[in-house]
Write a protein that holds these residues in place. Structure first.
Motif, PDB file in Angstrom:
ATOM      1  N   GLN A  48       2.831   5.145   4.665  1.00 19.51           N
ATOM      2  CA  GLN A  48       1.599   6.329   5.705  1.00 19.51           C
ATOM      3  C   GLN A  48       1.198   7.819   4.941  1.00 19.51           C
ATOM      4  O   GLN A  48       0.401   8.165   5.143  1.00 19.51           O
ATOM      5  N   ASP A  61       0.860  -1.340  -0.067  1.00 20.19           N
ATOM      6  CA  ASP A  61      -0.288  -0.604  -0.136  1.00 20.19           C
ATOM      7  C   ASP A  61       0.843   1.720   0.139  1.00 20.19           C
ATOM      8  O   ASP A  61       1.955   1.214   0.263  1.00 20.19           O
ATOM      9  N   LYS A 109       3.762  -1.972   3.551  1.00 22.47           N
ATOM     10  CA  LYS A 109       3.899  -0.489   3.065  1.00 22.47           C
ATOM     11  C   LYS A 109       5.177   0.479   2.244  1.00 22.47           C
ATOM     12  O   LYS A 109       5.997  -0.243   2.336  1.00 22.47           O
ATOM     13  N   LYS A 152      -5.923   3.672   8.625  1.00 20.36           N
ATOM     14  CA  LYS A 152      -4.982   3.194   7.399  1.00 20.36           C
ATOM     15  C   LYS A 152      -3.695   2.352   7.997  1.00 20.36           C
ATOM     16  O   LYS A 152      -2.709   1.491   7.469  1.00 20.36           O
TER      17      LYS A 152
END
Length: 287
Positions: free
Chosen positions: A98, A95, A141, A115
């Protein structure tokens, strides 16, 4: 053994190897087709425009691979990849970093806070999509890739996942860091498959900067080449000449989102006639 027998043996071995290779290819194709057949009707309704079979075959996805999927979201492609990769395969979801979420105007503080646990929640979701014999799953991430992931992936997929990385590059180097990690996670000679909303070459660069979903092919190729990749192939599998997007257009006006058009019958009809976006399909290799 005389010369004639040696020749016969060599021919037999060649034919045998060819048969085994063909069988392995057919088996891989069967796994992919079975995965596609098992998807819900809502997903199948998009096959004629998203072309998942042709796209994954073009990229060379095979059973047993370790594949990193950027921005897997709700798992549209993940649910196809898990059974295709098989029990010896691995699927790694990745992903955005952050801190990047704070740059999106639509993200509330509550959603940004949620998240923080994305790695755990996505991994749990992905495990719920798995069946016996499917690939294992893990996640991280961008900017937080564990060191032991380096050099482990056979392939990285960016399916409609590059535009915001381009869009926010100047605000945090998010594209550069993502491509550096992409290079790092790949084995020597590893591949990167890209499907991305494509702006036509004569469109303004200021519009095709990712903020409207579209990028120019030349910009994508240049970014990958600058980060240690070479373009090895491209395809028109996902092109759509009906999508002539220009300044004032954004990709989410089209299906399936229909943002800003679904409540206007005339605009909705026009968007549906276009279909999903014009997309480049590129295959890169780690240099």
């Amino acid at each position: 053994m005389n010369t004639t027998n040696i020749i016969k043996l060599a021919r037999a071995l060649t034919v045998g190897s060819a048969v085994l290779a063909l069988s392995a290819t057919s088996f891989a194709d069967d796994r992919l087709q079975a995965a596609l057949d098992a998807q819900p009707e809502e997903a199948k309704a998009r096959y004629d425009q998203r072309n998942p079979k042709e796209t994954l075959e073009f990229f060379g996805v095979k059973e047993g691979m370790t594949v990193m999927e950027a921005l897997p979201g709700g798992g549209w492609y993940s649910k196809i990849l898990l059974p295709t990769l098989g029990k010896e395969g691995k699927l790694v979801g990745v992903d955005y970093a952050q801190e990047m979420w704070g740059l999106f105007g639509f993200m509330t503080p509550e959603r940004i806070e949620e998240k923080k646990t994305w790695v755990e929640t996505w991994t749990a979701d992905a495990n719920s999509w798995r069946s016996e014999g499917d690939a294992s799953v893990s996640a991280f991430k961008f900017t937080e890739m564990p060191e032991d992931y380096a050099g482990t992936a056979d392939m990285v997929l960016y399916v409609r996942a590059l535009h915001n990385l381009f869009r926010f590059e100047e605000k945090g180097g998010y594209l550069s860091s993502a491509l550096k990690e992409t290079n790092k996670i790949l084995k020597s000679g590893g591949l990167v498959g890209v499907v991305q909303h494509e702006a036509l070459a004569d469109r303004p660069d200021s519009w095709a900067d990712g903020s409207n979903g579209y990028l120019k092919k030349s910009a994508v190729i240049a970014a990958f080449e600058a980060n240690g990749f070479e373009l090895v192939s491209e395809s028109e599998i996902n092109s759509n000449p009906k999508d002539q997007a220009n300044e004032g257009d954004f990709v989410w006006r089209l299906p399936p989102t229909l943002f800003g058009t679904k409540d206007d019958e005339e605009k909705k009809k026009a968007a549906m006639e276009i279909g999903e976006s014009n997309r480049m399909t590129l295959l890169f290799k780690k240099s």
